[in-house]
Motif scaffolding. Sequence first.
Motif, PDB file in Angstrom:
ATOM      1  N   LYS A 148       0.858  -1.195   0.000  1.00 12.41           N
ATOM      2  CA  LYS A 148       0.000   0.000   0.000  1.00 12.41           C
ATOM      3  C   LYS A 148       0.890   1.240   0.000  1.00 12.41           C
ATOM      4  O   LYS A 148       1.976   1.233   0.554  1.00 12.41           O
ATOM      5  CB  LYS A 148      -0.894  -0.008   1.246  1.00 12.41           C
ATOM      6  N   ASP A 150       0.638   3.792   1.650  1.00 17.22           N
ATOM      7  CA  ASP A 150       0.864   4.401   2.966  1.00 17.22           C
ATOM      8  C   ASP A 150       1.459   3.387   3.954  1.00 17.22           C
ATOM      9  O   ASP A 150       1.427   3.604   5.164  1.00 17.22           O
ATOM     10  CB  ASP A 150      -0.446   4.986   3.514  1.00 17.22           C
ATOM     11  N   ASP A 151       2.000   2.289   3.430  1.00 21.48           N
ATOM     12  CA  ASP A 151       2.618   1.285   4.303  1.00 21.48           C
ATOM     13  C   ASP A 151       4.063   1.719   4.590  1.00 21.48           C
ATOM     14  O   ASP A 151       5.001   1.305   3.908  1.00 21.48           O
ATOM     15  CB  ASP A 151       2.583  -0.089   3.604  1.00 21.48           C
ATOM     16  N   ILE A 152       4.204   2.562   5.603  1.00 25.77           N
ATOM     17  CA  ILE A 152       5.499   3.180   5.893  1.00 25.77           C
ATOM     18  C   ILE A 152       6.577   2.132   6.174  1.00 25.77           C
ATOM     19  O   ILE A 152       7.708   2.243   5.717  1.00 25.77           O
ATOM     20  CB  ILE A 152       5.386   4.152   7.104  1.00 25.77           C
ATOM     21  N   THR A 184       6.481  10.404   0.821  1.00 25.90           N
ATOM     22  CA  THR A 184       5.046  10.400   1.134  1.00 25.90           C
ATOM     23  C   THR A 184       4.501  11.829   1.209  1.00 25.90           C
ATOM     24  O   THR A 184       3.331  12.057   0.938  1.00 25.90           O
ATOM     25  CB  THR A 184       4.766   9.653   2.462  1.00 25.90           C
ATOM     26  N   ASN A 191      -1.048   9.131  -6.368  1.00 26.52           N
ATOM     27  CA  ASN A 191       0.166   8.378  -6.013  1.00 26.52           C
ATOM     28  C   ASN A 191       1.334   8.562  -6.968  1.00 26.52           C
ATOM     29  O   ASN A 191       2.284   7.800  -6.931  1.00 26.52           O
ATOM     30  CB  ASN A 191      -0.115   6.871  -5.885  1.00 26.52           C
ATOM     31  N   VAL A 400       5.758   3.417  -4.563  1.00 23.57           N
ATOM     32  CA  VAL A 400       4.486   4.091  -4.271  1.00 23.57           C
ATOM     33  C   VAL A 400       3.621   4.137  -5.535  1.00 23.57           C
ATOM     34  O   VAL A 400       2.411   3.955  -5.487  1.00 23.57           O
ATOM     35  CB  VAL A 400       4.759   5.524  -3.733  1.00 23.57           C
TER      36      VAL A 400
END
Length: 551
Positions: A148, A150-152, A184, A191, A400
């Motif tokens: 994802k 936003d999967d840091i 990010t 994205n 991303v």
Amino acid sequence: MAANLGGQPIFILKEGSQRTRGRDAQSSNIAAAKAVAGAVRTTLGPKGMDKMLVDTIGDVVITNDGVTILKEMDIEHPAAKMMVEVAKTQDDEVGDGTTTAVVVAGELLKRSEDLLEQDVHPTVIAHGYRLAADKAQELIKDIAIEVKADDIEMLTKIADTAMTGKGAEAAKEKLCDLVVRAVTMVADEDNSVDTDFIKIEKKVGGTIDDSEIIEGVVIDKERVHPGMPKVVENAKILLLNAPVEYKKTEVDAEISITSPDQLQMFLDEEEKMIKAIVDKVINSGANVLVCQKGIDDIAQHYLAKAGILAIRRVKKSDLTKLSRATGASVVSSIDAIEESELGNAGRVEEKKVSGEEMIFVTECVNPKAVTLIVRGGTEHVVDELDRALEDALRVVSVAVEDKKFVAGGGAPEVELSLRLREYAATVGGRAQLAIEAFAAALEIIPRTLAENAGLDPIDMLVELRSEHEAGRKTAGLDVFEAKPTDMLVAGVIEPMRVKTQAIASAAEAAVMILRIDDVIASSGAGAGPSPEEMAAMGGMGGMGGMPPGMM
């Protein structure tokens, strides 16, 4: 090169031209390409070594980055230049995996030599390689895993993998955190990530740990006048792409002044023009002026009196970043200055970094442009950090955008190698040999990782293969423990595009070099070395005379 007509030779090529044909031409091209691959091979992986490159004027570059090494090397041989193109393409497309792409291309050519010796025709090999490359693309997409945007945690691991083995390893955690935060922040809603909006400012001094991310823009300039404020809170920023100076006439005009008071009037008029420009800036409500062109001395005085912080001769790229970070429009005409064109930032201040003044524009509402300040003990350290960060930024932004990643540590290559061998059996014919050669060539990546770590490549490959045959698709080589490990658990992952692009461009370059059976070099300056010199260099053709034993 001559045609024979009635016993009399007719020369087609200019005298002194050289022509190598058939197997000789192929051998020479393949040898040159292999030498290029050999030059960067030792830099691959976490235990890879660095190269020190010294150019003609004595400038030193110390780097682990494949594309940088190849760009700095003065390569003469035309086939070797094609290998450099592979690295450049990989760098432009993904930013990382340049060494992988070149090493795979070199190995594909090495494997094709064996087939050529068995009298397999080059076009058959080329056809097989193309089939294998297409199949490899499909297979990679099969083994890729979703991530994802936003999967840091995953993105940090991807940045970590890109930086491993580079000079940045000392403060990897810190830098990975900076990279992921930067990407990010500048990512758009869809994205897409434009890494141009992440500015890297290099400053020698301090340690790597002093590197930081500024949520906004840092400009390497100072205030134009000491009377201006050093800090402006709640800044209203005007970005101006016009000089704050009096207009000079476009046409050649002469003004004849006959008396002193006429001269005084002329000077007063000039000052009035400048004051009018400055008044427009002041009336717009701006308290920070960023100008791409010059600001006149008199204008500086008036701006300072009005308490406006002004900087001049700012790069156009910096104006674009400021415009994105603060929401200001870049105004190209003095008459177009309006309050609606201004941008906002919570704080604009001038700070000293390593003894140099810089302007920090921070506390923006939605910083879609950020700056990374990179610090390090010496210039070479900072330069190499910059290269490592560039790679990591590009790789994270690719992840991303594509939202797909694969395991690292040679895992995808071993898996592809197995699958391609199965596929070869279904193809049959001579192309099958080429597909098998392609499968074997991919194993150069885990082999090289093992060699660079001082491990036995054959033992490691056998262990890796048995893991993959047992169905563990993400088993890669842990060079620190000297055994196969699940790379997902170890956190060694890279974006899918690194692999797809590397294999595609390596295959294309190998096929292109394979299909050349005749090299005609015209005479004259820069014709390259003579056949005798070529022989003396072991067929490297001006690659700095690398010994053939380099492979």
